[in-house]
Design a protein around this motif. Structure first.
Motif, short mmCIF file in Angstrom:
data_model
loop_
_atom_site.label_atom_id
_atom_site.label_comp_id
_atom_site.label_asym_id
_atom_site.label_seq_id
_atom_site.Cartn_x
_atom_site.Cartn_y
_atom_site.Cartn_z
N ALA A 1 0.84 -1.20 0.00
CA ALA A 1 0.00 0.00 0.00
C ALA A 1 0.87 1.25 0.00
O ALA A 1 1.89 1.32 0.69
N GLN B 1 -11.58 -2.16 0.26
CA GLN B 1 -10.17 -2.10 0.62
C GLN B 1 -9.97 -2.44 2.09
O GLN B 1 -9.07 -3.21 2.45
N THR C 1 -1.66 3.95 5.33
CA THR C 1 -2.10 3.57 4.00
C THR C 1 -2.90 4.72 3.41
O THR C 1 -3.03 5.78 4.01
N GLY D 1 -9.41 -6.12 0.49
CA GLY D 1 -8.13 -5.92 -0.18
C GLY D 1 -6.96 -5.74 0.76
O GLY D 1 -5.86 -6.27 0.53
N GLU D 2 -7.15 -4.98 1.85
CA GLU D 2 -6.08 -4.77 2.84
C GLU D 2 -6.55 -5.22 4.21
O GLU D 2 -6.24 -4.61 5.24
N SER D 3 -7.31 -6.30 4.26
CA SER D 3 -7.90 -6.73 5.54
C SER D 3 -6.85 -6.99 6.61
O SER D 3 -7.11 -6.75 7.80
N THR E 1 1.58 5.18 0.96
CA THR E 1 1.23 6.03 2.10
C THR E 1 1.19 7.50 1.71
O THR E 1 1.16 8.37 2.56
N ASN F 1 -4.32 -5.31 7.24
CA ASN F 1 -3.89 -4.04 7.81
C ASN F 1 -4.97 -3.40 8.68
O ASN F 1 -4.68 -2.45 9.40
#
Length: 457
Positions: A2, A67, A343, A71-73, A4, A75
């Motif tokens: 990801a 997301q 992110t 997609g970014e679970s 930032t 995080n």
């Protein structure tokens, strides 16, 4: 990986000293709607006095929800204060566990929630619906509160499926004590400062007594089931299957773990279904044309017989009614997470350690996906309409690897119950507006009374 690099999140305007504290306390769902309307799909919201101020990032687009949840679970974890309070009250079951604990539990429980296994519960659901439908014939002045009655129906159904014959004792204890546990969790989860749970304050003592009552009924039934001597596979209820659940890799559930799974199933397994069913009946009672279409489909497909699992695909309009009810009144209106690493969501920077919410209540009303969003229209869920929308424009069961394991069970129960009640009754709304608020789940702040007319005396 990801990125930032993103712009700073716009901030919802609040009071100089308290931020948005009073707005969130008085109407959190309306506050989140206003945040998206005025500031966009990612908004920073601060609440509380200086020194105790909490900040949350609201993510309101379908793409942002995908997301965070999918997609970014990895995080976005269940590490916030609210989930910790739920964990303390209901244990480390599927709802709250993480990492290897969650993966092990999910592997052990998953075989119990296959479509074939869940479809086998249709007869137990129909038994409870038949009992309620008969009770409605004696309703005072022919009027019932559909939200209240669907809560009891859903609780009895999940207790019957979970405990088998031990329904009445479990239902009585849960009905009496769950609301107090929910209020305690909510109060502590959103308070900037809490005293330890073991301090003997009046609130802590009451909560401890409530927890003991819930634990005792679960422990008693579990102990009885373990000592019954039934051969593997003999038990048809979910608790018997949980007791038997075992694998070479994951072992089995001990007594504490069983209790934690049972409590989570009782909470998640009845409140979500009750909300969907209750508001589906309320909305149909307000809309005669849609109610007529639902009646016609039920009469044509079932011809007076009791529906089973095989009828779900043959009742598409009833299913669309339920999906639209879940859009307008999602049982989990707000879902919280905490970002591990920095992110970017929707071009906006989310810092490491930030509390983040996604909000079905808001996304389900987003004008980019829903025209005239407050209007009740089950045809939003035709296959063509669903295919044209982003995947996370509608997510009443969450999403990603933590999506609700009981989705099919909830839909099975809801379709069967709604079809059976529509077979027997016509409904006219007495209460046209039902105020709601966000607690652990969506809570009605008033009744949803309907006047009943029997269709098949």
């Amino acid at each position: 990986m990801a990125t930032t690099t993103g712009t700073a999140a716009p901030e919802l305007t609040g009071l100089p000293l308290l931020g948005s504290l009073l707005d969130l306390k008085n109407d959190s769902l309306g506050t989140f709607l206003r945040a998206r309307r005025d500031h966009g799909d990612v908004v920073r919201i601060s609440a509380g006095p200086p020194g105790l101020r909490a900040t949350v990032y609201g993510v309101f687009s379908a793409e942002g929800a995908q997301q965070v949840l999918a997609g970014e679970s990895a995080n976005f974890r269940k590490d916030n204060a609210f989930y910790q309070e739920v964990r303390e009250s209901f244990g480390n079951g599927l709802l709250t566990s993480q990492d290897e604990d969650y993966r092990r539990q999910r592997r052990l429980v998953q075989p119990l929630f296959t479509r074939r296994r869940v479809d086998g519960y249709a007869a137990a659901i129909a038994t409870e619906v038949t009992t309620l439908a008969e009770e409605w014939r004696q309703a005072d002045a022919g009027t019932v509160d559909v939200l209240q009655d669907m809560a009891r129906l859903a609780l009895r159904a999940v207790a019957r499926i979970l405990f088998g014959t031990d329904v009445d004792a479990a239902v009585e204890i849960v009905e009496k004590n769950f609301p107090d546990v929910g209020a305690y969790v909510l109060r502590r989860g959103y308070s900037p400062v809490n005293v330890p749970r073991d301090w003997p304050t009046p609130g802590n003592r009451r909560a401890a007594a409530v927890h003991r009552a819930l634990y005792e009924v679960c422990d008693r039934i579990i102990a009885e089931r373990r000592s019954s001597g039934a051969a593997p596979g003999d038990g048809q209820d979910l608790l018997s299957l949980l007791v038997e659940a075992e694998s070479a890799e994951d072992g089995s559930f001990d007594a504490t773990e069983l209790r934690e799974q049972v409590l989570v199933f009782l909470l998640a397994g009845h409140e979500t279904t009750a909300t969907s069913l209750g508001f589906a009946l309320h909305l149909l009672a307000l809309h005669p044309e849609e109610r007529k279409r639902a009646h016609e489909e039920v009469d044509r497909v079932l011809a007076g017989r009791t529906p089973g699992a095989g009828d779900l695909d043959a009742l598409p309009y009833v299913t669309r009614v339920l999906k639209e009810a879940m859009r307008l009144f999602p049982a989990a209106p707000v879902i919280g997470r905490r970002a591990v690493a920095a992110t970017v969501v929707g071009g906006v920077a989310i810092p490491a350690g930030a509390d983040v919410i996604v909000a079905p209540w808001v996304t389900h009303r987003h004008p980019d996906y829903w025209e005239d969003a407050e209007r009740f229209d089950p045809d939003r869920f035709t296959p063509e309409a669903e295919a044209a929308r982003p995947r996370y424009a509608w997510f009443p069961f969450g999403g990603g690897p933590r999506a609700c394991i009981g989705q099919h069970f909830s839909m099975l129960e809801s379709v069967i119950a709604l079809a059976m009640l529509l077979q027997r009754y016509d409904l006219e709304a007495v209460d046209t507006v039902v105020p709601v608020a966000s607690a652990i789940t969506l809570q009605a702040a008033g009744p949803a009374r309907c006047r009943l007319t029997p269709r098949n005396p």
